[in-house]
Design a protein around this motif. Structure first.
Motif, short mmCIF file in Angstrom:
data_model
loop_
_atom_site.label_atom_id
_atom_site.label_comp_id
_atom_site.label_asym_id
_atom_site.label_seq_id
_atom_site.Cartn_x
_atom_site.Cartn_y
_atom_site.Cartn_z
N SER B 137 0.83 -1.19 0.00
CA SER B 137 0.00 0.00 0.00
C SER B 137 0.86 1.25 0.00
O SER B 137 1.64 1.47 0.92
N PRO B 142 -3.75 8.31 4.49
CA PRO B 142 -4.67 7.18 4.73
C PRO B 142 -6.00 7.65 5.31
O PRO B 142 -6.24 7.59 6.51
N ILE B 145 -8.28 5.20 7.61
CA ILE B 145 -7.70 4.92 8.92
C ILE B 145 -7.85 6.13 9.84
O ILE B 145 -8.26 6.00 11.00
N ASP B 156 -5.26 12.44 18.90
CA ASP B 156 -4.47 13.01 17.82
C ASP B 156 -4.36 11.99 16.69
O ASP B 156 -3.35 11.31 16.55
N SER B 159 -1.24 11.79 14.25
CA SER B 159 0.11 11.46 14.70
C SER B 159 0.58 10.11 14.18
O SER B 159 1.76 9.80 14.21
N ILE B 160 -0.35 9.32 13.66
CA ILE B 160 0.01 7.98 13.20
C ILE B 160 0.59 8.02 11.79
O ILE B 160 1.26 7.07 11.36
N LEU B 163 4.35 7.17 11.15
CA LEU B 163 4.60 5.75 11.40
C LEU B 163 4.13 4.91 10.21
O LEU B 163 4.79 3.96 9.80
N ILE B 164 2.97 5.29 9.66
CA ILE B 164 2.43 4.58 8.50
C ILE B 164 3.37 4.72 7.31
O ILE B 164 3.65 3.76 6.59
N ILE B 166 6.65 5.23 7.36
CA ILE B 166 7.86 4.43 7.58
C ILE B 166 7.55 2.96 7.29
O ILE B 166 8.26 2.28 6.54
N SER B 167 6.46 2.48 7.88
CA SER B 167 6.10 1.07 7.74
C SER B 167 5.81 0.72 6.28
O SER B 167 6.27 -0.32 5.78
N SER B 168 5.08 1.59 5.58
CA SER B 168 4.77 1.33 4.17
C SER B 168 6.04 1.29 3.34
O SER B 168 6.20 0.43 2.47
N ILE B 170 9.09 0.59 4.24
CA ILE B 170 9.89 -0.61 4.50
C ILE B 170 9.26 -1.83 3.86
O ILE B 170 9.94 -2.63 3.20
N SER B 171 7.92 -1.98 4.00
CA SER B 171 7.29 -3.19 3.45
C SER B 171 7.32 -3.17 1.91
O SER B 171 7.49 -4.21 1.28
#
Lengths: 148, 189
Positions: B137, B142, B145, B156, B159-160, B163-164, B166-168, B170-171
């Motif tokens: 994705s 997002p 979400i 808040d 604030s996510i 993180l989303i 970074i995670s996206s 990397i994956s």
């Protein structure tokens, strides 16, 4: 540029998405509520907890990790249920959100994208995509852990 | 999904029968269905609002700007492909979170890649790379979400987002790398 019209057009598209989510949401939220009430979820969590506890992985997110690659509407329903149950600012909710956002409905996507082509073999695609999803789940787990 | 859903229901009935709370389980199912409308309404407004904003971003030339910004990356990912327009369109629609626009462009791009591949039963490196790009994705914003988090009372919800990202990232990198390694190994199926 006709700002207002454009905005309204976008809202209309958003509304279509919302409506298209509803049937799956009804199905999943009722099934999830029944699963929880019947004690099945806690039984499964108890069963898996020795393994998941060993890695510190919250077993509450496990059902979502299983549904996510299969169904978009289903995973949104389950995500909503998870966020509602454990609180929007809990580590579990945040992990579930990161996980959903960094993975896709892998099998559905591959099916749709190759449907009009003559391709028969998609093993390599599926392997790579599933690997990416697993890394996404791992990332969600690590990131929610580090920050909260 | 048919099997999964029926499986879920069967499992809950079995457990409810074993635990002797069939009545409560059925009631819970009904209240779950009832709550789905509340849940949907609570994030419908937020989702509609963001779709409107994204539409403006799309029409105001932000999309063309993205296209220019992206074209070197797309060229590097698909050096052998002749016509990269649909691919770029698909990636932009994905980035802006417009799933409705991403799928048609993606299917069109895949058909083009299929033609360039000579319609063989085994997908080309480019085809599987493009598919992997879509199963990971990529989304800058997002909407769904954030909507869910906001409707469930997050203090808040924004604030996510980092993180989303970074995670996206990397994956996605992992999936592309896996595809590349499998291709290098000569695994064409």
């Amino acid at each position: 540029m006709p700002c207002y019209q454009t905005f309204i057009e976008g809202v209309e598209e958003g509304l279509k998405t919302v409506v298209s989510i509803l049937p799956a949401l009804v199905a999943i939220l009722s099934a999830a509520a029944m699963l929880r009430q019947s004690g099945a979820i806690s039984a499964i969590c108890d069963l898996l907890s020795p393994v998941t506890d060993f890695f510190g992985f919250p077993s509450e997110v496990l059902p979502l990790a299983i549904i996510r690659p299969l169904s978009g509407g289903g995973s949104i329903g389950l995500l909503t249920d998870t966020v509602k149950t454990y609180g929007a600012d809990s580590t579990i909710a945040r992990m579930a959100c990161i996980m959903c956002a960094s993975t896709e409905t892998t099998f559905y996507t591959i099916m749709v994208y190759f449907r009009k082509t003559k391709v028969k073999y998609t093993k390599r695609v599926i392997l790579a995509a599933v690997f990416g999803d697993l890394v996404g789940i791992l990332c969600a787990f690590c990131l929610s852990k580090i920050n909260f | 999904m048919n099997y999964i859903w029926s499986g879920l229901l069967i499992i809950s009935f079995v457990f409810a029968a074993l635990g002797g709370n069939l009545q409560e389980t059925l009631t819970a199912g009904l209240s779950g269905a009832a709550s789905s409308i509340e849940v949907l309404l609570s994030f419908a407004g937020i989702m509609c609002f963001w779709s409107g904003i994204l539409k403006i971003a799309h029409k105001s030339g932000a999309a063309q700007f993205c296209e220019k910004l992206l074209s070197p990356a797309v060229r590097r990912l698909f050096p052998r492909v002749k016509n990269r327009k649909s691919i770029t369109m698909n990636i932009i629609a994905n980035l802006l979170g417009m799933g409705n626009a991403a799928t048609p462009a993606g299917v069109a791009a895949m058909c083009e890649l299929d033609r360039e591949n000579g319609q063989k039963p085994t997908p080309s490196h480019e085809m599987s790379r493009f598919a992997v790009l879509n199963t990971a994705s990529l989304q800058l914003f997002p909407t769904t979400i954030i909507g869910i988090l906001a409707s469930c009372g997050s203090k808040d919800p924004f604030s996510i987002i980092p993180l989303i990202w970074i995670s996206s990232a990397i994956s996605l990198t992992a999936a592309l790398l896996a595809e590349w390694l499998l291709w290098k190994r000569g695994d064409s199926k």
